[in-house]
Design an enzyme around this catalytic site. Structure first.
Site, PDB file in Angstrom:
ATOM      1  N   GLY A  27      -0.123  -2.762   2.413  1.00  0.00           N
ATOM      2  CA  GLY A  27       1.161  -2.175   2.798  1.00  0.00           C
ATOM      3  C   GLY A  27       2.278  -2.745   1.959  1.00  0.00           C
ATOM      4  O   GLY A  27       2.037  -3.304   0.885  1.00  0.00           O
ATOM      5  N   ASN A  28       3.497  -2.613   2.413  1.00  0.00           N
ATOM      6  CA  ASN A  28       4.631  -3.236   1.714  1.00  0.00           C
ATOM      7  C   ASN A  28       5.703  -3.611   2.725  1.00  0.00           C
ATOM      8  O   ASN A  28       5.550  -3.378   3.921  1.00  0.00           O
ATOM      9  CB  ASN A  28       5.155  -2.320   0.597  1.00  0.00           C
TER      10      ASN A  28
END
Ligand code: CTP
Length: 407
Positions: A208-209
């Site tokens: 993810g981020n």
């Protein structure tokens, strides 16, 4: 007295608190009514000592709201919060700011504000020493971070005859601030993407981020408040869906692409692509949980560029495309890279910001990089940044349909 009032929507709930500047709320009411706003007034107990309920009743055609209990209907705070399209506190004392900041609910104004989910505008008026006090400044910061818009105070002479920052902004300016963006996106369909995308490695792990979705949710909220029909396509985010916004939840970049394609096929005036789309995904996501067995290398394949794919597609009626560029480095380099992204992705505006100023913060500092001009904005909270982007959009849509002028 108000019990027989029909539950019609209300443009402005003007809340007047106990400052000597309360007399200016009379002129403010007159100006808002003149600007075709439906206005009702809420008077706190101490405001009633400065200015009479009869004056407001004559101007608005309705008796002001004064009490939680005693003849103004059951739970008037809930009913008012549901009807009001904007809540304006003018003048706002240091005391009311402290009440809002701490979430009090022991009188009608603070209980209404606590129940309210729309835009709140505050025009403070107090002695400069009270405004400058760290307690007040901390409350102001907290309220700003929660999305409250401050109109003033301005510098000038205050009631005591002293000079300083604490004077209420002039009623004409307050009325203009409240009505200038009103409904300027009515009839427009705006699609906003927000949050991160996540790519599953196995049923429990993902890539993810750091995006939280705050910027995109602020854009969706303000676009809806300014009258647009808003579709929010969100990657995983814990943020609540803004009032009157339709939301589709997605996980991966590919899901985001197909959902946005469907939205644009229905016709849209703009796509604002604030999502932080992941550039890579595991080549083969696993259906069983991956077990530890020494070092691991994961093969990643490239995701499509969602924005470039959509912006270069031939749409019967091309939407305005707005992209974001999260960069590191000095302002000049950020702007140059954003300009490159603008042409590479075929979009109309790139909102450039620095990763350390953008992610998870309440505020942001952005450059609006357009085809012909770049505007660098100061640090603002994300709702104000959203408004600046939407101001640009309103002008651009106006130019396309041959109305309105830039500048
Ligand atoms: N974007 C997209 N699809 C991707 C990557 C990015 O639609 N696979 C969009 C983002 O939503 C944003 C804009 O493109 O509006 C720029 O995103 P950014 O991550 O800054 O740029 P990249 O295209 O990934 O370029 P780079 O990482 O090389 O800076």
């Amino acid at each position: 007295m108000n019990t027989s009032r029909p539950a019609a929507p209300l443009d402005v709930l003007l809340c007047v608190t106990g400052s000597i500047a309360a007399y200016k709320a009379v002129e403010l009411t007159r100006l808002l009514v003149k600007a075709h706003q439906s206005v009702e007034v809420l008077l706190t107990r101490s405001a009633g000592r400065f200015v009479g309920a009869e004056t407001f009743a004559a101007l608005t055609g309705n008796r002001p709201w004064t009490d939680m209990f005693g003849g103004q209907g059951n739970e008037p705070h809930i009913a008012l919060a549901a009807r009001a399209r904007s809540l304006l506190i003018a003048p706002a004392t240091a005391d009311v700011l402290a009440r809002l900041a701490s979430g009090r609910a022991d009188e009608l104004l603070s209980a209404t504000a606590l129940s309210y989910r729309g835009p709140i505008f505050v025009a403070p008026a107090m002695h400069p020493a009270m405004w400058a006090h760290p307690a007040t400044q901390a409350n102001v910061q907290l309220l700003r971070d929660r999305g409250v818009t401050f109109l003033g105070p301005v510098e000038g002479e205050v009631a005591s005859g002293e000079h300083g920052v604490g004077r209420m902004m002039e009623p004409a300016q307050i009325a203009a601030a409240l009505t200038s963006r009103e409904g300027d996106l009515a009839g427009r369909r705006v699609v906003v993407s927000a949050g991160p995308t996540v790519e599953d490695i196995d049923p429990v792990r993902y890539i993810g981020n750091r995006s939280t979705g705050k910027m995109g949710f602020a854009l969706a909220r303000r676009a809806a408040e300014r009258g647009a029909d808003v579709e929010l396509v969100a990657g995983p985010s814990v943020l609540p869906t803004p009032h009157q916004v339709r939301r589709s939840d997605v996980r991966s970049a590919l899901e985001m692409l197909t959902t946005l394609q469907e939205q644009l096929k229905r016709g849209a005036d703009a796509l604002i692509m604030s999502a932080a789309v992941g550039d890579f995904r595991p080549a083969q996501p696993l259906t069983e949980k991956l077990k530890r067995a020494g070092p691991l290398s994961l093969e990643l394949v490239e995701n499509p560029d969602v924005l470039a794919t959509l912006a270069t597609h031939e749409w019967p009626r091309r939407p305005v495309f707005v992209g974001f560029a999260v960069e590191t480095g000095a302002d000049d380099a950020i702007i140059a890279r954003a300009r490159d992204k603008l042409t590479r992705k075929g979009v109309d505006l790139v909102v450039a910001n620095r990763s350390d100023e953008a992610f998870a913060a309440e505020t942001n500092r952005v450059h609006l990089v357009g085809r012909s001009e770049t505007v660098s904005l100061p640090v603002m909270n994300k709702l104000e940044v959203a408004d600046s982007i939407l101001d640009w959009l309103v002008l651009t849509l106006g130019e396309r349909s041959g109305v309105g002028q830039r500048g």
